[in-house]
Design an enzyme around this catalytic site. Structure first.
Site, PDB file in Angstrom:
ATOM      1  N   HIS A  22      -6.235  10.407   7.638  1.00 29.20           N
ATOM      2  CA  HIS A  22      -6.890   9.324   8.362  1.00 29.20           C
ATOM      3  C   HIS A  22      -7.788   9.824   9.493  1.00 29.20           C
ATOM      4  O   HIS A  22      -8.544  10.765   9.338  1.00 29.20           O
ATOM      5  CB  HIS A  22      -5.855   8.318   8.878  1.00 29.20           C
ATOM      6  CG  HIS A  22      -5.022   7.699   7.807  1.00 29.20           C
ATOM      7  ND1 HIS A  22      -5.519   7.347   6.583  1.00 29.20           N
ATOM      8  CD2 HIS A  22      -3.703   7.370   7.780  1.00 29.20           C
ATOM      9  CE1 HIS A  22      -4.558   6.823   5.844  1.00 29.20           C
ATOM     10  NE2 HIS A  22      -3.447   6.830   6.546  1.00 29.20           N
ATOM     11  N   LYS A  70       0.875  -1.175   0.000  1.00 28.08           N
ATOM     12  CA  LYS A  70       0.000   0.000   0.000  1.00 28.08           C
ATOM     13  C   LYS A  70       0.912   1.225   0.000  1.00 28.08           C
ATOM     14  O   LYS A  70       1.738   1.388   0.901  1.00 28.08           O
ATOM     15  CB  LYS A  70      -0.869  -0.011   1.261  1.00 28.08           C
ATOM     16  CG  LYS A  70      -1.660   1.277   1.532  1.00 28.08           C
ATOM     17  CD  LYS A  70      -2.902   1.336   0.698  1.00 28.08           C
ATOM     18  CE  LYS A  70      -3.807   2.494   1.113  1.00 28.08           C
ATOM     19  NZ  LYS A  70      -4.503   2.250   2.384  1.00 28.08           N
ATOM     20  N   THR A  75       0.242  11.425  -1.100  1.00 24.06           N
ATOM     21  CA  THR A  75      -0.785  12.143  -1.852  1.00 24.06           C
ATOM     22  C   THR A  75      -1.207  13.391  -1.095  1.00 24.06           C
ATOM     23  O   THR A  75      -1.483  14.432  -1.696  1.00 24.06           O
ATOM     24  CB  THR A  75      -1.996  11.236  -2.095  1.00 24.06           C
ATOM     25  OG1 THR A  75      -1.562  10.004  -2.667  1.00 24.06           O
ATOM     26  CG2 THR A  75      -2.985  11.900  -3.043  1.00 24.06           C
TER      27      THR A  75
END
Length: 288
Positions: free
Chosen positions: A163, A53, A119
């Site tokens: 998150h 990931k 990102t």
């Protein structure tokens, strides 16, 4: 098979079934739990596991050796990175309602980010180019769970968070400067591409995608099955926060990127390349 993903609830929820041998025919997983900054570096160095990931922003550096899988990753709407500052409630800083009206306040500031190839940081640089005259000052890379305490304690001026910080930042006495996801969505009408699942090109990519998708579907069909696994790795996160995290980041794009998902990734990387923020790349490589 070696795989690396974060201990965050969305990743452990998605890969629980596969990691616990619940997907028929799927190989046994040897899991490395690692922060996104670590997995980005492992992939770029070519020394990483078979499947990782990573940040979508890191793709231009790794597509020679790794292919993008169409499932298992994180895209979405209303789930973008946030830029936070300390909420002092005084004039010229974070205001009473917890917002900072003028992004120019970041000019010359020290800003913490979770990874230089994340990102989140790429979105921040694209946004700052339009909104912060003269640019920010020093960029400090630190693990994402250390960023909010550092802003709270005055060690840095602002922090770029991801998150579960979306749900918890007020408890640190912090205020929202900007929601980069809202900015991206209003500017492009596309979902926000956050985390990608990649696999070595030498592997059976179709089979890998099938196992990853089956793990996602198992998680949705048996949401209670992964609870202990998720909370074991959730870094003392409140169960309600973990549930909200999963609901936000595990969505239709996790099962299949689809046309709009691929469109979001292409748009992000093309814009970034035009600004000189990432290398030019063969965009056809994203699709094969």
């Amino acid at each position: 098979m070696k795989i690396a993903y974060s201990p965050c609830p969305n990743d452990t929820f998605v890969f629980h079934a596969w990691a616990h041998g619940l997907i028929p025919g799927a190989p046994e997983l040897d899991v490395l739990y690692a922060d996104i900054d670590i997995t980005n570096k492992l992939a770029a160095e070519g020394s990483g596991p078979d499947v990782l990931k990573i940040s979508y922003a890191a793709l231009p550096w790794v597509l020679k050796d790794y292919a993008l899988l169409p499932c298992g990753g994180a895209l979405g709407r209303g789930c973008g990175p946030l830029v936070l500052m300390k909420n002092s409630g005084t004039e010229g800083t974070a205001g009473i309602e917890g917002t900072v009206p003028d992004p120019a306040m970041l000019s010359g500031s020290r800003v913490a980010v979770p990874s230089e190839r994340s990102t989140a940081y790429l979105l921040f640089r694209l946004w700052a180019a339009q909104n912060v005259p003269g640019g920010v000052g020093e960029i400090v890379v630190m693990p994402f769970h250390e960023i909010m305490p550092a802003v709270r304690d005055g060690l840095i001026d602002a922090g770029l968070v991801i998150h579960e910080a979306r749900f918890t930042y007020p408890s640190y006495g912090l205020a929202l400067l900007t929601d980069l996801g809202s900015w991206w969505e209003s500017d492009t009408n596309l979902p926000i591409p956050l985390g990608a699942i990649i696999a070595r090109r030498s592997m059976d990519l179709e089979a890998l995608a099938g196992w990853a998708r089956a793990s996602v579907e198992y998680a949705w069909a048996h949401p209670e099955a992964s609870r202990d696994y998720v909370m074991e790795h959730a870094q003392e996160m409140d169960p309600q926060v973990a549930g909200a995290h999963i609901d936000l980041y595990v969505n239709e794009f996790t099962a299949d990127l689809g046309e709009s998902g691929y469109g979001a990734v292409l748009t992000l990387l093309q814009r970034a390349a035009e600004e000189g923020l990432v290398p030019q790349m063969d965009y056809a490589a994203l699709l094969k």
